[in-house]
Design an enzyme around this catalytic site. Structure first.
Site, PDB file in Angstrom:
ATOM      1  N   ARG A  69       0.812  -1.214   0.000  1.00 30.36           N
ATOM      2  CA  ARG A  69       0.000   0.000   0.000  1.00 30.36           C
ATOM      3  C   ARG A  69       0.853   1.275   0.000  1.00 30.36           C
ATOM      4  NH1 ARG A  69      -4.867  -0.603   1.842  1.00 30.36           N
ATOM      5  NH2 ARG A  69      -4.096  -2.631   2.500  1.00 30.36           N
ATOM      6  N   THR A  70       1.763   1.345   0.948  1.00 34.27           N
ATOM      7  CA  THR A  70       2.588   2.554   1.072  1.00 34.27           C
ATOM      8  C   THR A  70       3.511   2.715  -0.127  1.00 34.27           C
ATOM      9  OG1 THR A  70       2.519   2.281   3.467  1.00 34.27           O
ATOM     10  CG2 THR A  70       4.169   3.779   2.613  1.00 34.27           C
ATOM     11  N   LYS A  98      22.351 -10.165   1.317  1.00 34.97           N
ATOM     12  CA  LYS A  98      23.738 -10.644   1.259  1.00 34.97           C
ATOM     13  C   LYS A  98      24.570 -10.049   2.397  1.00 34.97           C
ATOM     14  CE  LYS A  98      23.603 -10.897  -3.798  1.00 34.97           C
ATOM     15  NZ  LYS A  98      23.037  -9.671  -4.372  1.00 34.97           N
ATOM     16  N   ARG A 119      11.458   2.029   3.904  1.00 36.36           N
ATOM     17  CA  ARG A 119      10.649   1.296   4.880  1.00 36.36           C
ATOM     18  C   ARG A 119      11.536   0.187   5.407  1.00 36.36           C
ATOM     19  NH1 ARG A 119       4.860   0.974   6.162  1.00 36.36           N
ATOM     20  NH2 ARG A 119       4.490  -1.059   7.085  1.00 36.36           N
ATOM     21  N   HIS A 147       5.962   6.848  11.152  1.00 36.72           N
ATOM     22  CA  HIS A 147       5.478   6.709   9.782  1.00 36.72           C
ATOM     23  C   HIS A 147       4.839   8.062   9.446  1.00 36.72           C
ATOM     24  CE1 HIS A 147       3.980   5.186   6.145  1.00 36.72           C
ATOM     25  NE2 HIS A 147       3.127   4.275   6.554  1.00 36.72           N
TER      26      HIS A 147
END
Ligand SMILES: [Zn+2]
Lengths: 320, 159
Positions: A69-70, A98, A119, A147
């Protein structure tokens, strides 16, 4: 400060916009109240206008933790303004799997883009990313911490519907202990003269340090622990998802889960329309029978998310 | 350097004033060993270190005291002591003279001093310096600059 000032004069508008150029947006704590209101004012302007002001600019969407969504919302915001997007959708496809350090990933990516959205599951990751590059970094969620674009879109939605924050009575329902969305929105609403009601099971009440802080600041706030009696005197019901993991006893969870479901019947106690908000995705906190209720604002929130992200991207990229 | 001179020095450090180094005095009773540990002087130091525990003090009743020869304490180390024993006094000695005397002060920002207790904090997963903003000094309250969690004095864990 009143949350509905007359529109800024061109001089102050330019001054305010200049403050954002190249700036990181990692936490709501970084916003002064006038800056916060400026972003909301500008968003009203940007809601309609989709000029290609970010043409030739590239955004790196770095989703070390998946959030469709974001990520799509940032992508849409950039695309609407003529910009382009690169990036990845989860950590498995990036070099972090990695074992590369976050700073190294950011220093690599900064050569490919003009701004970075991040994020990450670790709290403070956006701050660390911001320290690793001269490019503007926007936090799209760092664990349970911040957020900021979610908070801005919530504030934008509230002001869009109710005109101003002053005097609003807002009830928060559900998991108030772990929800960063709730914490951040409460912190922002407390800057204005609002009244807050916190309705939760006792084990998911608002953390003590947040409550203490509100009391110290003289914010009108009260707690309720019985979800079957919705507070009468409110303008907004902000609901959040209650997660099963929070309950050691699954039976306890089932009881609580059902008690916190909003539907038409529950809202029949209100003589006039109340605004129903939810950060989405919902599970069963809001019955689908509320979707065509005139106060239902949760899909509008999603739409407004693109708007405030358009505004922020334009600001930090110096395109206002 | 002649061996006998070294031996002479080793004998005298325990009983007399320093020629060069640091004296940490007026440590709150019972904090001496912790200070020693925080300064990394509890294992394999190359400097002669003397420690006095539960010494009589007019000011404090009982106090701890540490003398470190040939080593001057840095600002970062002073900050660590400020959190353990804020009343401590530090004297930097050069050629038997006190060249600087000061009290540790809690700075606005604590870098590499305190560990963040939040297991999800990025500072516990990446190789970076921890950083805390001091919110209150009277009853100590800090906020992690990364995860933004606030902690009180009781929860402070020194690195
Ligand atoms: Zn932290």
């Amino acid at each position: 400060m009143n949350s509905r000032q007359s529109p800024a004069s061109p001089a102050t508008r330019a001054e305010m916009a200049a403050r954002f150029v190249g700036r990181d947006v990692t936490s709501m704590r970084d916003f002064t109240t006038d800056e916060l209101l400026f972003v909301l004012d500008l968003s009203e302007e940007f809601e309609r206008a989709d000029e290609p002001r970010l043409k030739g600019k590239i955004l790196a969407n770095l989703f070390f933790e998946a959030s469709t969504r974001t990520r799509l919302s940032f992508h849409a915001a950039m695309a609407r303004l003529g910009g382009q997007v690169i990036g990845f959708a989860d950590a498995n496809v990036s070099s972090v799997s990695k074992g590369e350090s976050l700073s190294d990933t950011i220093r690599m990516v900064e050569n490919y883009c003009d701004a970075i959205v991040i994020r990450h599951k670790f709290e403070g990751a956006a701050r660390l990313a911001a320290e690793s590059t001269h490019l503007p970094v926007i936090n799209a969620g760092d664990g349970a911490n911040q957020h900021p674009t979610q908070t801005l879109l919530d504030l934008y939605t509230i002001r869009r519907i109710h005109g101003a924050f002053e005097g609003l009575r807002v009830a928060f329902l559900g998991d108030l202990r772990y929800s960063r969305t709730v914490h951040s929105l409460i912190e922002s609403l407390a800057r204005f003269n609002t009244e807050l009601v916190c309705v939760s099971p006792p084990q998911l009440r608002l953390p003590a340090d947040i409550l203490d802080d509100l009391f110290e600041r003289g914010v009108r706030v009260r707690e309720e622990f019985n979800p079957t009696i919705l507070p009468q005197d409110v303008d907004i019901l902000y609901t959040t998802r209650i997660q099963k993991e929070r309950f050691p006893d699954p039976v306890e969870y089932e009881k609580v889960k059902n008690a916190y479901q909003l539907d038409r019947k529950a809202l029949s106690i209100y003589p006039t329309r109340v605004t129903v908000m939810h950060p989405l995705p919902r599970v069963n906190e809001i019955s689908p029978d509320l979707d065509d209720y005139e106060g239902a604002a949760y899909f509008q929130q999603a739409k407004n998310g693109v708007t405030v992200r358009k505004t922020l991207l334009s600001l930090v990229l110096g395109a206002v | 350097m002649a061996t006998d001179k070294l031996q002479r020095e080793e004998k005298t450090i325990k009983v007399s004033a320093l020629t060069d180094g640091t004296v940490i005095d007026h440590l709150a009773d019972g904090t001496g060993l912790r200070v020693l540990r925080v300064l990394g002087l509890d294992k394999g130091t190359t400097y002669p270190v003397a420690i006095g525990l539960a010494l009589d003090s007019r000011k404090l009743g009982k106090k701890d005291l540490i003398k470190i020869e040939r080593r001057e304490i840095t600002q970062e180390e002073v900050n660590k002591i400020a959190l353990i024993s804020p009343e401590a006094t530090l004297s930097i000695i050069r050629e038997t003279h006190v060249v600087r005397k000061f009290r540790p002060e809690i700075p606005d920002l604590l870098e590499s001093v305190v560990r963040c207790l939040n297991p999800s904090c990025v500072s516990n997963h990446e190789r970076i310096k921890s950083r805390f903003r001091v919110l209150r000094r009277d009853s100590l309250r800090l906020r992690c600059e990364y995860c933004e969690r606030a902690i009180a004095a009781d929860d402070v864990e020194l690195l």
